[in-house]
Write an enzyme that holds these catalytic residues in place. Structure first.
Site, mmCIF file in Angstrom:
data_model
loop_
_atom_site.group_PDB
_atom_site.id
_atom_site.type_symbol
_atom_site.label_atom_id
_atom_site.label_comp_id
_atom_site.label_asym_id
_atom_site.label_seq_id
_atom_site.Cartn_x
_atom_site.Cartn_y
_atom_site.Cartn_z
ATOM 1 N N GLU A 3 0.876 -5.190 -8.842
ATOM 2 C CA GLU A 3 0.293 -5.912 -7.704
ATOM 3 C C GLU A 3 0.348 -7.433 -7.915
ATOM 4 O O GLU A 3 0.597 -8.180 -6.965
ATOM 5 C CB GLU A 3 -1.141 -5.450 -7.464
ATOM 6 C CG GLU A 3 -1.200 -4.035 -6.905
ATOM 7 C CD GLU A 3 -2.613 -3.534 -6.656
ATOM 8 O OE1 GLU A 3 -2.745 -2.395 -6.197
ATOM 9 O OE2 GLU A 3 -3.577 -4.285 -6.915
ATOM 10 N N TYR A 34 0.819 -1.223 0.000
ATOM 11 C CA TYR A 34 0.000 0.000 0.000
ATOM 12 C C TYR A 34 0.849 1.268 0.000
ATOM 13 O O TYR A 34 0.389 2.316 0.468
ATOM 14 C CB TYR A 34 -0.943 -0.012 1.200
ATOM 15 C CG TYR A 34 -2.246 -0.763 0.970
ATOM 16 C CD1 TYR A 34 -3.109 -0.391 -0.066
ATOM 17 C CD2 TYR A 34 -2.638 -1.814 1.792
ATOM 18 C CE1 TYR A 34 -4.316 -1.056 -0.271
ATOM 19 C CE2 TYR A 34 -3.847 -2.487 1.591
ATOM 20 C CZ TYR A 34 -4.679 -2.096 0.558
ATOM 21 O OH TYR A 34 -5.873 -2.744 0.352
ATOM 22 N N HIS A 92 -9.778 -6.461 -1.759
ATOM 23 C CA HIS A 92 -8.978 -5.480 -2.500
ATOM 24 C C HIS A 92 -9.047 -5.863 -3.974
ATOM 25 O O HIS A 92 -9.066 -7.046 -4.300
ATOM 26 C CB HIS A 92 -7.501 -5.514 -2.063
ATOM 27 C CG HIS A 92 -6.615 -4.760 -3.015
ATOM 28 N ND1 HIS A 92 -6.458 -3.394 -2.959
ATOM 29 C CD2 HIS A 92 -5.905 -5.178 -4.103
ATOM 30 C CE1 HIS A 92 -5.665 -3.007 -3.964
ATOM 31 N NE2 HIS A 92 -5.320 -4.074 -4.664
HETATM 32 N N1 UDP Z 1 -9.286 2.874 3.726
HETATM 33 C C1 UDP Z 1 -9.483 3.283 5.038
HETATM 34 N N2 UDP Z 1 -9.962 4.559 5.250
HETATM 35 C C2 UDP Z 1 -10.255 5.418 4.234
HETATM 36 C C3 UDP Z 1 -10.035 4.989 2.908
HETATM 37 C C4 UDP Z 1 -9.552 3.713 2.686
HETATM 38 O O1 UDP Z 1 -9.228 2.542 5.974
HETATM 39 O O2 UDP Z 1 -10.686 6.548 4.490
HETATM 40 C C5 UDP Z 1 -8.749 1.507 3.482
HETATM 41 C C6 UDP Z 1 -9.795 0.539 2.919
HETATM 42 O O3 UDP Z 1 -9.530 -0.770 3.454
HETATM 43 C C7 UDP Z 1 -9.486 0.593 1.423
HETATM 44 C C8 UDP Z 1 -7.962 0.735 1.435
HETATM 45 O O4 UDP Z 1 -7.704 1.603 2.532
HETATM 46 O O5 UDP Z 1 -9.951 -0.575 0.771
HETATM 47 C C9 UDP Z 1 -7.351 1.305 0.186
HETATM 48 O O6 UDP Z 1 -8.011 2.503 -0.129
HETATM 49 P P1 UDP Z 1 -8.416 2.844 -1.638
HETATM 50 O O7 UDP Z 1 -8.825 4.283 -1.665
HETATM 51 O O8 UDP Z 1 -7.302 2.420 -2.556
HETATM 52 O O9 UDP Z 1 -9.738 1.963 -1.869
HETATM 53 P P2 UDP Z 1 -10.031 0.629 -2.717
HETATM 54 O O10 UDP Z 1 -9.252 0.715 -3.986
HETATM 55 O O11 UDP Z 1 -9.639 -0.544 -1.848
HETATM 56 O O12 UDP Z 1 -11.532 0.679 -2.938
#
Ligand code: UDP
Length: 138
Positions: free
Chosen positions: A126, A49, A115
């Site tokens: 990834e 991440y 994810h």
């Molecule tokens: N996440 C979180 N708080 C936030 C936004 C994201 O804990 O405000 C976590 C959540 O598990 C998310 C991951 O961080 O799936 C990665 O964020 P992203 O914006 O990339 O979302 P995704 O692609 O997983 O929908």
């Protein structure tokens, strides 16, 4: 045909919904081309991440991602990246559409079960983070 990386996060494994999640992918025409269960270290999760390292949720997210085993998969199909994200639903489960994995199973914005890669370039890096080309079925 396109490939994408899917992860069933520690909350999904703990809830015993691995089968339900994979069923949803297969029902929509995505094929599992590689699959492995593993537990990430904090460093693994921070590397995975890394794009989020400046975000306020980074430390909590990376703790969560190494809190238990995950299932990592390569999914393949027509427009697999977008299709996977459609099946997953919005990041925030409260905003996710009816019938999506996150709407049905997520318990917080962080513990949102799955994810999925968000673009071809990220899918490539990834997938390579977890699998070698020999692990991925033709
Ligand atoms: N996440 C979180 N708080 C936030 C936004 C994201 O804990 O405000 C976590 C959540 O598990 C998310 C991951 O961080 O799936 C990665 O964020 P992203 O914006 O990339 O979302 P995704 O692609 O997983 O929908």
């Amino acid at each position: 045909m396109e490939q994408t990386l899917s992860i069933i996060k520690p909350d999904g494994v703990k809830k015993q919904i691995i089968g339900d999640v994979i069923r949803r992918f297969e029902n929509r025409g995505l094929s599992v081309k590689a699959m492995r269960m593993l537990q990430m270290t904090k460093e693994d999760a921070m590397g995975f991440y890394a794009v989020h390292k400046e975000r306020p949720f980074f430390d909590s997210l990376t703790d969560f991602m190494c809190s238990g085993p995950v299932v990592v998969m390569v999914l393949e199909g027509e427009k697999a990246i977008a299709l996977n994200r459609e099946i997953m639903g919005a990041t925030n489960f409260k905003e996710a559409d009816e019938g999506t994995i996150r709407k049905d199973f997520a318990s917080s914005i962080e513990s949102n079960v799955v994810h999925g890669s968000d673009a071809p370039e990220t899918a490539k890096t990834e997938i390579a983070y977890f699998f070698s080309s020999l692990d991925i079925m033709a």
